[in-house]
Design an enzyme around this catalytic site. Sequence first.
Site, PDB file in Angstrom:
ATOM      1  CG  ASN A   1      -1.187  -3.159  -6.759  1.00  0.00           C
ATOM      2  OD1 ASN A   1      -1.714  -3.430  -7.853  1.00  0.00           O
ATOM      3  ND2 ASN A   1      -1.412  -3.411  -5.691  1.00  0.00           N
TER       4      ASN A   1
ATOM      5  CE  LYS B   1      -3.971  -1.139  -3.523  1.00  0.00           C
ATOM      6  NZ  LYS B   1      -4.274  -1.259  -2.247  1.00  0.00           N
TER       7      LYS B   1
ATOM      8  CG  HIS C   1      -1.521  -7.015  -2.928  1.00  0.00           C
ATOM      9  ND1 HIS C   1      -2.700  -6.718  -2.338  1.00  0.00           N
ATOM     10  CD2 HIS C   1      -0.959  -6.012  -3.173  1.00  0.00           C
ATOM     11  CE1 HIS C   1      -2.626  -5.312  -1.962  1.00  0.00           C
ATOM     12  NE2 HIS C   1      -1.448  -5.010  -2.279  1.00  0.00           N
TER      13      HIS C   1
ATOM     14  CD  GLU D   1      -5.572  -4.337  -1.790  1.00  0.00           C
ATOM     15  OE1 GLU D   1      -5.719  -4.587  -3.029  1.00  0.00           O
ATOM     16  OE2 GLU D   1      -5.363  -3.442  -1.257  1.00  0.00           O
TER      17      GLU D   1
ATOM     18  CD  GLU E   1       2.477  -4.489  -0.492  1.00  0.00           C
ATOM     19  OE1 GLU E   1       2.393  -3.329  -1.000  1.00  0.00           O
ATOM     20  OE2 GLU E   1       1.439  -5.253  -1.074  1.00  0.00           O
TER      21      GLU E   1
ATOM     22  N   GLY F   1      -3.110   1.076   2.268  1.00  0.00           N
ATOM     23  CA  GLY F   1      -4.454   2.021   2.124  1.00  0.00           C
ATOM     24  C   GLY F   1      -4.664   2.686   3.412  1.00  0.00           C
TER      25      GLY F   1
ATOM     26  CB  SER G   1       0.530   4.294   3.772  1.00  0.00           C
ATOM     27  OG  SER G   1      -0.561   3.775   3.854  1.00  0.00           O
TER      28      SER G   1
HETATM   29  C1  PEP Z   1      -0.338  -1.713  -2.296  1.00  0.00           C
HETATM   30  O1  PEP Z   1      -1.507  -1.941  -2.826  1.00  0.00           O
HETATM   31  O2  PEP Z   1       0.320  -2.725  -2.251  1.00  0.00           O
HETATM   32  C2  PEP Z   1      -0.282  -0.723  -1.359  1.00  0.00           C
HETATM   33  C3  PEP Z   1       0.852  -0.740  -0.645  1.00  0.00           C
HETATM   34  O3  PEP Z   1      -1.073   0.228  -1.188  1.00  0.00           O
HETATM   35  P1  PEP Z   1      -1.129   1.831  -0.642  1.00  0.00           P
HETATM   36  O4  PEP Z   1       0.302   2.352  -0.952  1.00  0.00           O
HETATM   37  O5  PEP Z   1      -2.301   2.678  -1.084  1.00  0.00           O
HETATM   38  O6  PEP Z   1      -0.820   1.611   0.859  1.00  0.00           O
END
Ligand code: PEP
Length: 253
Positions: free
Chosen positions: A10, A12, A96, A98, A168, A174, A213
């Site tokens: 992803n 973003k 997601h 976000e 997630e 992040g 992460s």
């Molecule tokens: C994500 O944006 O779905 C995500 C898991 O980001 P990161 O791997 O940077 O934590």
Amino acid sequence: MSRRILIAGNWKMHLSPDDGAAVVSQLASTVGPASDVEVLVCPTFVGISSALQAAKGSAVQVGAQNCHWEPKGAFTGELSAELLQAAGCSHVILGHSERRQYFGETEETVCLRLQAVLRTGLVPVLCIGETLEERESGQLETVLRRQVTGALAGIAPDQLSSLVVAYEPVWAIGTGVVASTEQAQEAHAFVRSVLREILGSAADAVRILYGGSVKPNNAQELMSQADIDGALVGGASLKAEDFLAIISASKQG
Ligand code: PEP
């Protein structure tokens, strides 16, 4: 049941079309025309076309990060699942955290978007996950159940054969803080149990990705868990070397 691992990136709001194409070119040359692990990148909307161009001839697939639920109409700034399909996308990320946090995404709008993606035959990657506060106050299962049942509400089980879910935990996205393998497996097993209530034995075919992460050094252990069928990767998908290392680690998991 064996489920094919899916490693999805992803991006973003990162990487210009040219920079994204450079990453995909590197992925494509290593992944080649066929791969036992499914590989997907989800660039910005403007990066989709160049990513597809760079992925040509390889097994690397290109998806989108969101879509509107209507097929067309007066919805300034939006893109429908049909338009994404016409652009060459194979998958769409939905719900997601976000989008839930910053753009008012609700259980209802995620459900509408999911129906739109299924209508086109694209593959939905439905994101769910709890905040730290929710986990610490003992609401993990309530939140996950609400997010899964809310997104699937009113959708016939036989329409959901392509469904991919991404668990997630918001506190791991992040932040560099990854859920422990036990925490992740426990949540995945719970999500699968909720899916079983809705889909019956078809739930065993649904891939549940872990996101939060994921890095080259933790991917293998996560992928070794019974109910973890891949990863949704943010930061570490922006560099081809890291993303390729995660793909490679997932084969050993
Ligand atoms: C994500 O944006 O779905 C995500 C898991 O980001 P990161 O791997 O940077 O934590």
